[in-house]
Design a protein around this motif. Structure first.
Motif, PDB file in Angstrom:
ATOM      1  N   LEU A 100       0.833  -1.201   0.000  1.00  0.00           N
ATOM      2  CA  LEU A 100       0.000   0.000   0.000  1.00  0.00           C
ATOM      3  C   LEU A 100       0.865   1.246   0.000  1.00  0.00           C
ATOM      4  CD1 LEU A 100      -2.777  -1.050   2.544  1.00  0.00           C
ATOM      5  CD2 LEU A 100      -2.816  -1.144   0.042  1.00  0.00           C
ATOM      6  N   CYS A 101       1.901   1.210   0.814  1.00  0.00           N
ATOM      7  CA  CYS A 101       2.797   2.347   0.922  1.00  0.00           C
ATOM      8  C   CYS A 101       3.442   2.655  -0.421  1.00  0.00           C
ATOM      9  CB  CYS A 101       3.848   2.039   1.979  1.00  0.00           C
ATOM     10  SG  CYS A 101       5.081   3.310   2.202  1.00  0.00           S
ATOM     11  N   SER A 102       3.900   1.621  -1.086  1.00  0.00           N
ATOM     12  CA  SER A 102       4.542   1.811  -2.377  1.00  0.00           C
ATOM     13  C   SER A 102       3.558   2.338  -3.412  1.00  0.00           C
ATOM     14  CB  SER A 102       5.145   0.490  -2.842  1.00  0.00           C
ATOM     15  OG  SER A 102       5.710   0.632  -4.126  1.00  0.00           O
ATOM     16  N   LEU A 103       2.368   1.763  -3.442  1.00  0.00           N
ATOM     17  CA  LEU A 103       1.370   2.212  -4.411  1.00  0.00           C
ATOM     18  C   LEU A 103       0.955   3.649  -4.124  1.00  0.00           C
ATOM     19  CD1 LEU A 103      -0.934  -0.928  -4.770  1.00  0.00           C
ATOM     20  CD2 LEU A 103       0.904  -0.153  -6.275  1.00  0.00           C
ATOM     21  N   TYR A 104       0.900   3.975  -2.859  1.00  0.00           N
ATOM     22  CA  TYR A 104       0.545   5.350  -2.501  1.00  0.00           C
ATOM     23  C   TYR A 104       1.614   6.326  -2.979  1.00  0.00           C
ATOM     24  CZ  TYR A 104      -0.165   9.521   0.307  1.00  0.00           C
ATOM     25  OH  TYR A 104      -0.325  10.816   0.711  1.00  0.00           O
ATOM     26  N   ASN A 105       2.853   5.984  -2.754  1.00  0.00           N
ATOM     27  CA  ASN A 105       3.936   6.902  -3.094  1.00  0.00           C
ATOM     28  C   ASN A 105       4.248   6.933  -4.581  1.00  0.00           C
ATOM     29  OD1 ASN A 105       4.656   7.973  -0.538  1.00  0.00           O
ATOM     30  ND2 ASN A 105       5.588   6.011  -0.001  1.00  0.00           N
ATOM     31  N   LEU A 138       6.391  -3.636  -9.099  1.00  0.00           N
ATOM     32  CA  LEU A 138       6.105  -3.715  -7.670  1.00  0.00           C
ATOM     33  C   LEU A 138       7.010  -4.754  -7.021  1.00  0.00           C
ATOM     34  CD1 LEU A 138       4.211  -2.432  -5.656  1.00  0.00           C
ATOM     35  CD2 LEU A 138       2.523  -4.199  -6.154  1.00  0.00           C
ATOM     36  N   LYS A 139       7.189  -5.836  -7.695  1.00  0.00           N
ATOM     37  CA  LYS A 139       8.020  -6.911  -7.160  1.00  0.00           C
ATOM     38  C   LYS A 139       9.467  -6.451  -7.006  1.00  0.00           C
ATOM     39  CE  LYS A 139       8.956 -11.825  -7.670  1.00  0.00           C
ATOM     40  NZ  LYS A 139      10.013 -12.280  -8.584  1.00  0.00           N
ATOM     41  N   LYS A 140       9.912  -5.646  -7.965  1.00  0.00           N
ATOM     42  CA  LYS A 140      11.281  -5.147  -7.869  1.00  0.00           C
ATOM     43  C   LYS A 140      11.408  -4.147  -6.724  1.00  0.00           C
ATOM     44  CE  LYS A 140      12.261  -3.835 -12.060  1.00  0.00           C
ATOM     45  NZ  LYS A 140      12.848  -2.998 -13.133  1.00  0.00           N
ATOM     46  N   THR A 141      10.394  -3.287  -6.618  1.00  0.00           N
ATOM     47  CA  THR A 141      10.427  -2.257  -5.581  1.00  0.00           C
ATOM     48  C   THR A 141      10.435  -2.868  -4.189  1.00  0.00           C
ATOM     49  OG1 THR A 141       9.173  -0.818  -7.040  1.00  0.00           O
ATOM     50  CG2 THR A 141       9.294  -0.199  -4.734  1.00  0.00           C
ATOM     51  N   LEU A 142       9.549  -3.829  -3.993  1.00  0.00           N
ATOM     52  CA  LEU A 142       9.496  -4.515  -2.706  1.00  0.00           C
ATOM     53  C   LEU A 142      10.535  -5.620  -2.715  1.00  0.00           C
ATOM     54  CD1 LEU A 142       5.642  -4.864  -2.458  1.00  0.00           C
ATOM     55  CD2 LEU A 142       7.065  -3.074  -1.474  1.00  0.00           C
ATOM     56  N   ASP A 143      11.731  -5.258  -2.515  1.00  0.00           N
ATOM     57  CA  ASP A 143      12.820  -6.204  -2.686  1.00  0.00           C
ATOM     58  C   ASP A 143      12.684  -7.377  -1.729  1.00  0.00           C
ATOM     59  OD1 ASP A 143      15.202  -6.808  -4.089  1.00  0.00           O
ATOM     60  OD2 ASP A 143      16.305  -6.457  -2.217  1.00  0.00           O
ATOM     61  N   GLY A 144      12.511  -8.556  -2.291  1.00  0.00           N
ATOM     62  CA  GLY A 144      12.484  -9.741  -1.455  1.00  0.00           C
ATOM     63  C   GLY A 144      11.159 -10.489  -1.444  1.00  0.00           C
ATOM     64  N   HIS A 168       8.920   7.322   1.851  1.00  0.00           N
ATOM     65  CA  HIS A 168      10.339   7.005   1.913  1.00  0.00           C
ATOM     66  C   HIS A 168      10.868   7.013   0.504  1.00  0.00           C
ATOM     67  CE1 HIS A 168       9.759   5.743   6.046  1.00  0.00           C
ATOM     68  NE2 HIS A 168       8.637   5.225   5.621  1.00  0.00           N
ATOM     69  N   ASP A 169      10.927   8.202  -0.076  1.00  0.00           N
ATOM     70  CA  ASP A 169      11.326   8.326  -1.453  1.00  0.00           C
ATOM     71  C   ASP A 169      10.483   7.382  -2.295  1.00  0.00           C
ATOM     72  OD1 ASP A 169      14.632   8.513  -0.160  1.00  0.00           O
ATOM     73  OD2 ASP A 169      13.197  10.106  -0.517  1.00  0.00           O
ATOM     74  N   ASN A 170      11.096   6.442  -2.905  1.00  0.00           N
ATOM     75  CA  ASN A 170      10.349   5.538  -3.760  1.00  0.00           C
ATOM     76  C   ASN A 170       9.916   4.275  -3.061  1.00  0.00           C
ATOM     77  OD1 ASN A 170      10.237   7.034  -6.004  1.00  0.00           O
ATOM     78  ND2 ASN A 170      12.075   6.178  -6.952  1.00  0.00           N
ATOM     79  N   CYS A 171       9.895   4.307  -1.715  1.00  0.00           N
ATOM     80  CA  CYS A 171       9.804   3.032  -1.095  1.00  0.00           C
ATOM     81  C   CYS A 171      10.926   2.206  -1.663  1.00  0.00           C
ATOM     82  CB  CYS A 171       8.439   2.358  -1.321  1.00  0.00           C
ATOM     83  SG  CYS A 171       7.219   2.851  -0.108  1.00  0.00           S
TER      84      CYS A 171
END
Lengths: 108, 108
Positions: free
Chosen positions: A32-37, A46-52, B5-8
């Motif tokens: 949610l945080c990533s999609l919001y930002n 999204l998978k790359k951004t949320l590393d792991g 947090h920047d780009n997450c």
DNA sequence: CAGAATCCCAAGTGATACTG
DNA sequence: CAGTATCACTTGGGATTCTG
């Protein structure tokens, strides 16, 4: 006050447990945080951004978030197919609350 | 804004993950909720109120909550020994936030 | 590209019995 | 009374491979 349930136990009907069911788990809040930002985001981005995150977990989380109305899935019929996820309006209203919660935890 | 947090990814340093570490898990919020509503409570009374907790889980949760400064343990040297738990002042400030969170989840 | 299927492991939770 | 110890079990999360 919603937290008050006579003498407790809030147990199953507790709004807080409901909230935890919606946004608990290891990755949902990050999603949610990533999609919001970052705004609407494709699955692999999204998978790359949320590393792991693994596919299993990310796909499950996204499906649950969608079922719960926190996230919208949009499929563009291109070749190859493009899928974007974004947070919904009700979920927008969650953000400031999460913000407070985060601040509180850091000031503790 | 703390969520940004920047780009997450916020990942490890995410305040929300920190918050979840503090109050996540199956029983912690119920414990805090009960202590908030009922005031200082003895171990066995708490166990009765939170119908279904095992000793293992309740004791662990209370210890963690105490280590994290959310709960205070007071031991009265009577015979038999009496132990009471209560929420701390910083934890008091958490209550309204949880309240908002609960309300949000119910309106969803 | 966006996921589903499969299999595996670690962590969280729980029931019970026991003790200072 | 307020826990600890032990063991069993369930769930969530993860790595990898595969497919429409």
């Amino acid at each position: 006050m919603a937290v008050n349930h006579d003498n407790c136990p809030c147990m199953d009907s507790c709004p807080l447990n409901h909230a935890l069911a919606l946004i608990g788990g290891k990755w949902k809040m990050q999603i949610l945080c990533s999609l919001y930002n970052n705004g609407p985001t494709r699955y692999n981005q999204l998978k790359k951004t949320l590393d792991g995150v693994s596919n299993t977990v990310l796909a499950n989380a996204l499906r649950e978030l969608e079922e719960d109305g926190l996230v919208e899935r949009q499929e563009y019929l291109e070749v190859p197919v493009r899928v974007e996820y974004r947070i919904t309006e009700p979920c927008q209203r969650l953000i400031p609350i999460l913000d407070e919660l985060g601040n509180w935890s850091m000031e503790l």
